[in-house]
Scaffold this active site. Structure first.
Site, mmCIF file in Angstrom:
data_model
loop_
_atom_site.group_PDB
_atom_site.id
_atom_site.type_symbol
_atom_site.label_atom_id
_atom_site.label_comp_id
_atom_site.label_asym_id
_atom_site.label_seq_id
_atom_site.Cartn_x
_atom_site.Cartn_y
_atom_site.Cartn_z
ATOM 1 N N CYS A 54 0.839 -1.202 0.000
ATOM 2 C CA CYS A 54 0.000 0.000 0.000
ATOM 3 C C CYS A 54 0.875 1.254 0.000
ATOM 4 C CB CYS A 54 -0.919 0.002 1.207
ATOM 5 S SG CYS A 54 -2.007 1.445 1.233
ATOM 6 N N CYS A 58 0.274 4.873 7.025
ATOM 7 C CA CYS A 58 -0.371 4.663 8.338
ATOM 8 C C CYS A 58 0.650 3.996 9.281
ATOM 9 C CB CYS A 58 -1.604 3.796 8.183
ATOM 10 S SG CYS A 58 -2.738 4.457 6.936
ATOM 11 N N CYS A 61 0.483 0.246 10.350
ATOM 12 C CA CYS A 61 0.083 -0.787 9.380
ATOM 13 C C CYS A 61 1.256 -1.527 8.745
ATOM 14 C CB CYS A 61 -0.768 -0.152 8.290
ATOM 15 S SG CYS A 61 -1.331 -1.381 7.105
ATOM 16 N N CYS A 98 -15.859 -9.925 5.937
ATOM 17 C CA CYS A 98 -15.357 -8.578 5.687
ATOM 18 C C CYS A 98 -14.108 -8.700 4.816
ATOM 19 C CB CYS A 98 -15.024 -7.899 7.018
ATOM 20 S SG CYS A 98 -14.448 -6.217 6.783
ATOM 21 N N CYS A 130 -19.136 -7.241 3.994
ATOM 22 C CA CYS A 130 -18.549 -5.948 4.320
ATOM 23 C C CYS A 130 -17.285 -5.803 3.483
ATOM 24 C CB CYS A 130 -18.216 -5.908 5.813
ATOM 25 S SG CYS A 130 -17.287 -4.438 6.313
ATOM 26 N N CYS A 190 -19.407 1.006 9.073
ATOM 27 C CA CYS A 190 -18.603 0.443 10.157
ATOM 28 C C CYS A 190 -17.401 1.367 10.311
ATOM 29 C CB CYS A 190 -18.166 -0.971 9.759
ATOM 30 S SG CYS A 190 -16.996 -1.715 10.910
ATOM 31 N N ARG A 262 -17.324 -3.646 18.248
ATOM 32 C CA ARG A 262 -16.539 -4.822 17.850
ATOM 33 C C ARG A 262 -15.218 -4.899 18.576
ATOM 34 N NH1 ARG A 262 -18.607 -7.057 13.306
ATOM 35 N NH2 ARG A 262 -20.399 -5.786 12.767
HETATM 36 S S1 SF4 Z 1 -4.171 0.988 6.907
HETATM 37 FE FE1 SF4 Z 1 -2.510 -0.001 5.703
HETATM 38 S S2 SF4 Z 1 -3.567 -0.780 3.892
HETATM 39 FE FE2 SF4 Z 1 -4.950 0.737 4.820
HETATM 40 S S3 SF4 Z 1 -4.455 2.689 3.809
HETATM 41 FE FE3 SF4 Z 1 -3.150 2.596 5.647
HETATM 42 S S4 SF4 Z 1 -1.220 1.661 4.936
HETATM 43 FE FE4 SF4 Z 1 -2.768 1.250 3.378
#
Ligand code: SF4
Length: 364
Positions: A54, A58, A61, A98, A130, A190, A262
């Site tokens: 990605c 974040c 993540c 999901c 989901c 959600c 949840r």
């Molecule tokens: S949480 Fe992870 S997968 Fe989702 S947008 Fe952020 S970096 Fe990308």
């Protein structure tokens, strides 16, 4: 006391969060019992249909391409693979599947069309479907709704203030805009967040202000405890104390009385007793399956043993809302617009994200 309010202040929420534990538990459980069957828990299976790679940053993540976390990227699963997994999930007691894809946003094209077919396929198995696919436009949300989507997940993650300390590649308003696009359809929302990212209690309350102000409030709110993965900027965060989790669940239950709360990531670090307290405090959903996207989760059999012990029953599908109709692709009334959701690039720098990115480059 359990009416839905959209004008909660941070101070009011903090007062609830900081109540003596026994008062907090009693108040939350009282509201929970008025609005929900306390012995029923909804079980969802989370499936990573496209893993890793990605472009976003974040801080929590392991799927962000810029960090080195050892997560192996996978291409989008096939419709048949997803249907087979959904059948297994149904057999083991899940009422909802999901599907998560590590995308910043949905792009119109063959991959999105494939996801729409997955939605059709699972809805036809009489399971709630989901998706969590990143940002979506209104047109994309309408096409998901038409395929038979039951819920769309898009978390606010934290308070608006603390969000800036975790993610620099999009703004909080972008999250709200996607939720707004989903709200224009009949798909349920959600949205929740993560605790244990180094935020303070005010940020937890701030996130609940943002969620409770949404009108209608989300039908489902995941409360995740950070699973600190090596290689991510948050790798050194300490595990969340169970008491913080219980307080957060109970406060969420009081502020979002009708929502399904949840218990999400971080359950492997919780004892059965701790989870039981969370159920008592108003949690009424879990994710089942041995993985939550890429992080560990309790074994399904362990969960079913816990349900038996506590006399809990899995919720039947479509208990809260009727099953959506599936419209076949050939009969769709929505054109593919080839559009991208608009989003902001605040581009402020987050030092720990930069450090993790530099380390990631070294390893790669
Ligand atoms: S949480 Fe992870 S997968 Fe989702 S947008 Fe952020 S970096 Fe990308």
């Amino acid at each position: 006391m359990s009416e839905v309010r959209h004008n909660w202040t941070k101070e009011e929420i903090l007062e609830i969060y900081n109540r003596p534990m026994m008062d907090l538990l009693y108040d939350a459980a009282t509201i929970h019992r008025k609005q929900h069957d306390p012995n029923v828990v909804q079980v969802s299976t989370l499936l990573s249909i496209k893993t890793g790679g990605c472009s976003e940053d974040c801080g929590y993540c392991p799927q962000a391409a810029r960090y080195h976390t050892g997560v192996e990227g996978n291409d989008l699963m096939t419709v048949n693979q997803v249907k087979a997994q959904a059948l297994r999930a149904r057999e083991s007691g899940s009422s909802r599947v999901c599907m998560g894809a590590a995308w910043r946003n949905v792009k119109d094209g063959p991959e999105f069309d494939q996801v729409l077919e997955m939605v059709r396929g699972i809805n036809k198995l009489d399971m709630e479907v989901c998706c969590t696919l990143g940002m979506v436009t209104e047109n994309q949300a309408q096409r998901l709704a038409e395929a038979g989507l039951y819920a769309y997940n898009h978390n606010l993650d934290s308070s608006e203030e603390y969000y800036k300390e975790v993610i620099s590649t999009r703004g909080y308003q972008d999250r709200l805009d996607t939720i707004d696009n989903v709200r224009k359809t009949n798909v349920t929302v959600c949205s929740g967040g993560i605790i244990g990212m180094g935020e303070n209690v005010e940020d937890r309350a701030g996130m609940l202000v943002a969620l409770s102000t949404l009108n209608p409030q989300p039908e489902s709110t995941p409360i995740n405890a950070l699973v600190a993965v090596e290689g991510t900027p948050l790798e050194d965060e300490k595990p969340v104390e169970i008491w913080d989790m219980i307080r957060m669940v109970a406060t969420t239950r009081i502020v979002l009385p009708e929502t399904q709360v949840r218990l999400s990531a971080g359950r492997t670090q919780m004892s059965r007793e701790g989870q039981s307290m969370c159920f008592f405090a108003g949690a009424n959903s879990i994710f089942a399956g041995d993985k939550l996207l890429t992080t560990p989760n309790p074994d399904v059999n362990e969960d079913m043993k816990m349900f038996k012990l506590l006399g809990l029953n899995p919720q039947k599908p479509f208990t809260k809302k009727v099953q959506p109709q599936t419209v076949e692709a050939a009969d769709s009334q929505f054109e593919t617009l080839g559009e991208k959701p608009k989003w902001s690039r605040p581009e402020h720098k987050i030092e720990r994200n930069e450090v993790a990115k530099a380390k990631g480059k070294l390893v790669k």
